[in-house]
Design a protein around this motif. Structure first.
Motif, mmCIF file in Angstrom:
data_model
loop_
_atom_site.group_PDB
_atom_site.id
_atom_site.type_symbol
_atom_site.label_atom_id
_atom_site.label_comp_id
_atom_site.label_asym_id
_atom_site.label_seq_id
_atom_site.Cartn_x
_atom_site.Cartn_y
_atom_site.Cartn_z
ATOM 1 N N ASP A 81 37.258 13.231 43.782
ATOM 2 C CA ASP A 81 37.531 14.573 43.292
ATOM 3 C C ASP A 81 37.382 15.566 44.437
ATOM 4 O O ASP A 81 36.762 15.260 45.461
ATOM 5 N N THR A 140 39.086 19.853 45.685
ATOM 6 C CA THR A 140 40.238 20.742 45.518
ATOM 7 C C THR A 140 41.485 20.043 46.055
ATOM 8 O O THR A 140 41.396 19.220 46.973
ATOM 9 N N PRO A 141 42.647 20.376 45.507
ATOM 10 C CA PRO A 141 43.882 19.754 46.002
ATOM 11 C C PRO A 141 44.085 19.954 47.506
ATOM 12 O O PRO A 141 44.552 19.046 48.192
ATOM 13 N N GLU A 142 43.694 21.114 48.017
ATOM 14 C CA GLU A 142 43.857 21.393 49.451
ATOM 15 C C GLU A 142 43.004 20.459 50.295
ATOM 16 O O GLU A 142 43.476 19.903 51.299
ATOM 17 N N MET A 174 41.646 17.538 49.379
ATOM 18 C CA MET A 174 42.068 16.142 49.184
ATOM 19 C C MET A 174 43.350 15.847 49.974
ATOM 20 O O MET A 174 43.487 14.782 50.572
ATOM 21 N N SER A 175 44.258 16.806 49.989
ATOM 22 C CA SER A 175 45.510 16.634 50.727
ATOM 23 C C SER A 175 45.251 16.545 52.229
ATOM 24 O O SER A 175 45.846 15.716 52.928
#
Length: 179
Positions: free
Chosen positions: A123, A125-127, A129-130
Motif C-alpha cells: 500500500d 499513495t499512487p505517486e 508506488m509508481s
C-alpha cells in the motif's frame, strides 16, 4: 508499529581499477548524493534504533557521506549477508530484528533492495508506488511502515510505503546522466 527504511548505496565508480566488485568506491556524484540524503534525513528528524549495512566499500563510503550530511555519526552493524542479498534474504534479516527496535535502517544493493521494497509495500499513495515500481536509483531511500509489534510478523505486501526519496528529488543535478 515498525518502520523499515531502505537506503541503496550511492553511485559507485566503474572506472576505478579494482579487482573485486566488493571494493568498488563511490564516484563524485555518489558522494554528493549521499551527503544530500543525509541532510534530508536530518531535516526529516529521522532516527533509527538499529542500522544494518553491507560491508562493501561503496556502502561504507555511502554511510560516511550520509553522516556528513546528517551531521552525526552513523554506526551500523555490518552484515555480510546484505552484500548483493536477494529480497528473500533481506526479509529473513529484517525478521531477525529485536522487537524493541521500532525503526530499522538497512543499507545495501540492487536488485535485492528494490525487489525487497516491492515485495513488502502492499500500500501507499499512487505517486509513491509508481515511483518505486519505475526504478530504485542509487542513494534512494524507501520507508515502509508495518502495523505489527514484532519484526517476525512482517509479511509480503504487509507494509505501507510512506516515503520514496531519490537524490534527484532534492537536487536536480543528481538526476540521471544524459547519455
Amino acid at each position: 508499529m515498525k518502520t523499515l527504511t531502505l537506503l541503496r548505496h550511492a553511485k559507485s565508480g566503474w572506472d576505478d581499477p579494482v579487482t573485486r566488485d566488493f571494493d568498488r568506491p563511490l564516484n563524485d556524484k555518489g558522494r554528493k548524493a549521499a551527503r544530500v540524503m543525509g541532510r534530508q534525513l536530518r531535516t526529516l528528524g529521522e532516527e533509527f534504533d538499529r542500522i544494518l549495512a553491507s560491508p562493501a566499500r561503496r556502502v561504507v563510503e555511502t554511510i560516511a557521506e550520509v553522516a556528513v550530511g546528517y551531521e552525526a555519526p552513523i554506526e551500523p552493524a555490518w552484515d555480510k549477508r546484505l552484500y548483493l542479498a536477494s529480497a528473500a534474504t533481506l526479509l529473513e534479516i529484517a525478521r531477525e530484528a529485536p522487537d524493541d527496535c521500532n525503526r530499522l535502517l538497512m543499507i545495501g544493493h540492487n536488485p535485492g533492495l528494490e525487489d525487497f521494497a516491492l515485495l513488502l509495500a502492499g500500500d501507499g499513495t499512487p505517486e509513491l508506488m509508481s515511483a518505486l515500481d519505475e526504478k530504485y536509483p542509487t542513494a534512494t531511500l524507501a520507508q515502509i511502515t508495518f502495523d505489527v509489534d514484532r519484526w517476525a510478523d512482517v509479511v509480503r505486501g504487509g507494509g505501507t510505503l510512506t516515503r520514496f526519496i531519490r537524490p534527484r528529488d532534492l537536487d536536480p543535478t543528481l538526476g540521471p546522466d544524459d547519455h
